[in-house]
Design a protein around this motif. Structure first.
Motif, PDB file in Angstrom:
ATOM      1  N   ILE A 119      17.679 125.114  51.021  1.00  0.00           N
ATOM      2  CA  ILE A 119      17.308 123.785  51.520  1.00  0.00           C
ATOM      3  C   ILE A 119      18.405 123.165  52.378  1.00  0.00           C
ATOM      4  CG2 ILE A 119      18.241 122.316  49.676  1.00  0.00           C
ATOM      5  CD1 ILE A 119      15.625 120.822  49.636  1.00  0.00           C
TER       6      ILE A 119
ATOM      7  N   THR B 295      18.711 115.086  58.173  1.00  0.00           N
ATOM      8  CA  THR B 295      19.643 114.003  57.856  1.00  0.00           C
ATOM      9  C   THR B 295      20.373 113.531  59.096  1.00  0.00           C
ATOM     10  OG1 THR B 295      19.959 114.853  55.615  1.00  0.00           O
ATOM     11  CG2 THR B 295      21.633 113.349  56.452  1.00  0.00           C
TER      12      THR B 295
ATOM     13  N   LEU C  96      15.320 114.378  49.808  1.00  0.00           N
ATOM     14  CA  LEU C  96      16.767 114.580  49.820  1.00  0.00           C
ATOM     15  C   LEU C  96      17.365 114.152  51.150  1.00  0.00           C
ATOM     16  CD1 LEU C  96      19.278 115.648  48.405  1.00  0.00           C
ATOM     17  CD2 LEU C  96      18.702 117.940  49.239  1.00  0.00           C
ATOM     18  N   ALA C  97      16.717 114.531  52.256  1.00  0.00           N
ATOM     19  CA  ALA C  97      17.225 114.152  53.577  1.00  0.00           C
ATOM     20  C   ALA C  97      17.225 112.638  53.757  1.00  0.00           C
ATOM     21  CB  ALA C  97      16.381 114.810  54.672  1.00  0.00           C
TER      22      ALA C  97
ATOM     23  N   LEU D 152      12.321 118.443  50.377  1.00  0.00           N
ATOM     24  CA  LEU D 152      13.159 118.450  51.576  1.00  0.00           C
ATOM     25  C   LEU D 152      13.333 117.051  52.149  1.00  0.00           C
ATOM     26  CD1 LEU D 152      14.582 119.898  53.957  1.00  0.00           C
ATOM     27  CD2 LEU D 152      12.308 120.269  54.944  1.00  0.00           C
TER      28      LEU D 152
ATOM     29  N   THR E 182      17.754 120.362  55.544  1.00  0.00           N
ATOM     30  CA  THR E 182      18.146 119.028  55.095  1.00  0.00           C
ATOM     31  C   THR E 182      19.215 118.437  56.004  1.00  0.00           C
ATOM     32  OG1 THR E 182      17.635 119.547  52.788  1.00  0.00           O
ATOM     33  CG2 THR E 182      19.127 117.711  53.184  1.00  0.00           C
TER      34      THR E 182
END
Length: 505
Positions: free
Chosen positions: A373, A381, A109-110, A106, A377
Motif C-alpha cells: 500500500i 497523499t 490512510l492517504a 488506501l 498511498t
C-alpha cells in the motif's frame, strides 16, 4: 441539531436518487453490451448472447432494469442486499465488498496522512509568511498538485520500488550519498527554523554533522537490513510526543497536564512488557481490544491528573496514548523487518494489493500489506497535501488578520493560545469543506492510481463495467463513492454546526 441533521439526510437521499438515475441511463446508453459476442466466431455464439441477455436483463425496458436495481439496493436495509450480477454472471456484491475494502483502506490512510501533514504545513507557512520555508512549501505544493498522476506513479515505481529493492540487497549508503543527504537536510532545516545568518549557519552545520555521523554509524551497524528500535526509544518518543501535545493544547502553565502525558507514556511502555506474549503473534481482534484498552487507560490517567483542566488533560493523555500505541507497533514491525526481508528479498511491490502465497507470520503479513500500500498511498497523499496546505495557509492568514485575534494578542495571551484556540478553530470551516470533497474525490481519482499499480479496487470495478457497458459494477462503484461523498458532506455539515452554531439556522 437533530432537525438540522434529518434535513440534511433527506436532501442527501434525494441527491443520491437523482444521481443514480442519471448514472444508470448514461451507462446503458454508452455502447453495446453484446459487441464482443456479436464479433465472436464461437459455435455457441447465440447461446452466449442469450445467456448474457438473461444475466443483464437486456430484454427488459430500461426503467424496469433501473427499478430492479433500486429494489436490490433497498434490500440492503433489510439484510438482503442484491446489486445484481456482471455480464459473466458474477455476483457484484462480493466483488464490491473486496474492491471497496481495498480502495477505502488506501483512500482513508492517504486522507488521514494528507490532513495531518497538509494542515500542519499550512499553519507553519501562515505563521512564517514570506519566509524561505513558506516559499519552499508553496513551490512544492504547486509542483505536486500539477503532477500528472500516471507520470508520478511511474516515477515512484522506478525510484521508490525498483531502485530501492536493488539497494536494500546491500543496505549500505555510499559516502557521497550520505554527504549530499546531510547537506540537503541541513539546508531544509535552516530554512524552516529561520533566524539571522549566524543562526542559520549554525543550524545547517549542526544538522550536516549530526546526520553525517548518524548515517555512517547506521551503515556500520547494518541497520537498514537489521534495524533496532527498542523499548527505550519507544519511551523517549512517547514522552516527547506527550511534551509536544501538551505544549500545543495547554502549554506548560498547568504542570498536572504534563505529568498526565508523561504518566501515559510510562504506563504505555510498562504495558508493552506486560502484553508482550500477546503481541508476539496477535490477531486483529486482540490488537483492536488492546488499542481500546489503551484509550480507556489514557482517558483515566487524564481524568486522575486533570484537576480543574480535566477535559484538556484527558485530550492530551488520549493523544499521547494513541501515539504511544503507534510507537509500540512501530517497534514490533522494526524487529520483524529482517525476517520479512528473508521471506521477500524485494520488499516494495509495484503491482497488486497483496503478495500471492505469502507464508510469513502476522507481523510479516502486516509489513507485506504496508509494502503493497506504500506507493499508491504516497502518491495520493502528495497530491492531497498540496491542496490542504494551500487552503489551510489561506484560511489561517485571513483569520489571523481579524480584530478578535489582535485583541487576543493585546490581552497578553501566548502565541500558542492565539493560534490554537482562536485562529485555528475559526479557520477549520473551509478546511472541513475541502476534506469532505477530497475524500470522495480521492475514491474517484484512485481509478488511475489503481490501474497503474495493479490495485484491484473500485477503480478496476468501474473501468471493467464501463468497458463492457455493464451497469451493475458501474452502479456499485457509484453506490460506494456516492454514499461516501454524501456521508462526508453530512459530517462536514455537522462539524460546521459545531464550530459555528449560527450555521444551524
Amino acid at each position: 441539531m437533530l432537525k438540522f441533521i434529518l434535513r440534511r439526510v433527506a436532501v442527501s437521499a434525494v441527491v443520491l436518487l437523482a444521481a443514480s438515475f442519471l448514472m444508470f441511463v448514461l451507462t446503458i446508453n454508452s455502447g453495446d453490451p453484446l459487441k464482443d459476442l456479436r464479433e465472436s466466431n464461437a459455435t455457441n455464439k447465440q447461446q452466449l448472447i442469450d445467456a448474457r441477455i438473461a444475466f443483464m436483463g437486456l430484454d427488459l425496458p430500461w426503467y424496469e432494469r433501473y427499478w430492479n436495481w433500486l429494489k436490490g439496493v433497498g434490500g440492503c436495509f433489510t439484510g438482503q442486499c442484491d446489486l445484481g450480477v456482471t455480464a459473466n454472471n458474477v455476483d457484484v456484491l462480493s466483488l464490491t465488498t473486496q474492491a471497496a475494502g481495498a480502495t477505502l483502506r488506501l483512500v482513508t490512510l492517504a486522507t488521514l496522512l494528507a490532513i495531518v501533514v497538509g494542515v500542519a504545513l499550512g499553519i507553519l507557512t501562515a505563521i512564517r509568511q514570506y519566509s524561505g520555508f513558506d516559499y519552499s512549501v508553496t513551490f512544492g505544493a504547486f509542483l505536486f498538485f500539477s503532477l500528472p498522476v500516471f507520470w508520478a506513479a511511474v516515477l515512484l515505481k522506478e525510484y521508490g520500488a525498483i531502485r530501492y529493492n536493488d539497494w536494500i540487497a546491500t543496505g549500505q549508503y555510499q559516502p557521497v550519498t550520505i554527504l549530499v543527504s546531510a547537506a540537503v537536510l541541513g539546508f531544509v532545516l535552516q530554512a524552516v527554523l529561520g533566524g539571522d545568518r549566524r543562526r542559520r549557519l549554525l543550524t545547517a552545520g549542526g544538522t550536516f554533522a549530526f546526520v553525517t555521523v548518524v548515517m555512517f554509524v547506521l551503515n556500520a551497524l547494518d541497520w537498514y537490513r537489521n534495524p533496532m528500535f527498542g523499548a527505550g526509544m519507544v519511551l523517549l518518543v512517547s514522552a516527547g510526543a506527550g511534551v509536544v501535545v501538551t505544549a500545543l493544547v495547554t502549554g506548560f502553565g498547568n504542570r498536572r497536564v504534563l505529568y498526565g502525558a508523561l504518566t501515559t507514556a510510562v504506563v504505555g511502555v510498562v504495558a508493552y512488557f506486560v502484553f508482550a506474549p500477546v503481541l508476539l503473534d496477535p490477531s486483529w481482534l486482540s490488537l483492536i481490544g488492546l488499542f481500546l484498552l489503551a484509550v480507556v487507560v489514557s482517558l483515566g490517567i487524564g481524568y486522575a491528573w486533570g484537576g480543574y483542566a480535566r477535559r484538556q488533560a484527558m485530550l492530551v493523555t488520549l493523544v499521547t496514548g494513541v501515539l504511544t500505541s503507534l510507537a509500540v507497533v512501530f517497534d514490533i514491525l522494526v524487529a520483524h523487518w529482517s525476517s520479512f526481508l528473508g521471506l521477500k528479498s524485494r520488499p516494495i511491490s509495484t503491482i497488486g494489493a497483496a503478495t500471492p502465497n505469502f507464508t510469513g507470520g502476522f507481523w510479516e503479513s502486516v509489513l507485506d500489506m504496508g509494502a503493497q500500500i506504500l506507493l499508491p498511498t504516497v502518491l495520493l497523499t502528495l497530491i492531497s497535501v498540496a491542496s490542504y496546505s494551500r487552503y489551510t495557509r489561506s484560511s489561517m492568514l485571513e483569520v489571523m488578520g481579524q480584530d478578535y485575534v489582535r485583541t487576543a494578542r493585546a490581552k497578553g495571551l501566548s502565541e500558542r493560545a492565539v493560534i490554537t484556540k482562536h485562529a485555528f478553530r475559526n479557520a477549520l470551516i473551509p478546511i472541513t469543506t475541502i476534506v469532505a470533497f477530497d475524500f470522495a474525490g480521492l475514491i474517484g481519482g484512485a481509478v488511475i492510481t489503481e490501474r497503474v499499480f495493479g490495485w484491484k479496487g473500485m477503480g478496476a470495478l468501474f473501468a471493467d463495467g464501463l468497458n463492457h457497458v455493464d451497469p451493475a459494477p458501474v452502479m456499485a462503484f457509484f453506490l460506494v463513492t456516492g454514499v461516501a461523498a454524501v456521508l462526508m458532506n453530512l459530517v462536514a455539515d455537522i462539524i460546521y454546526a459545531s464550530l459555528d452554531p449560527r450555521i444551524r439556522r
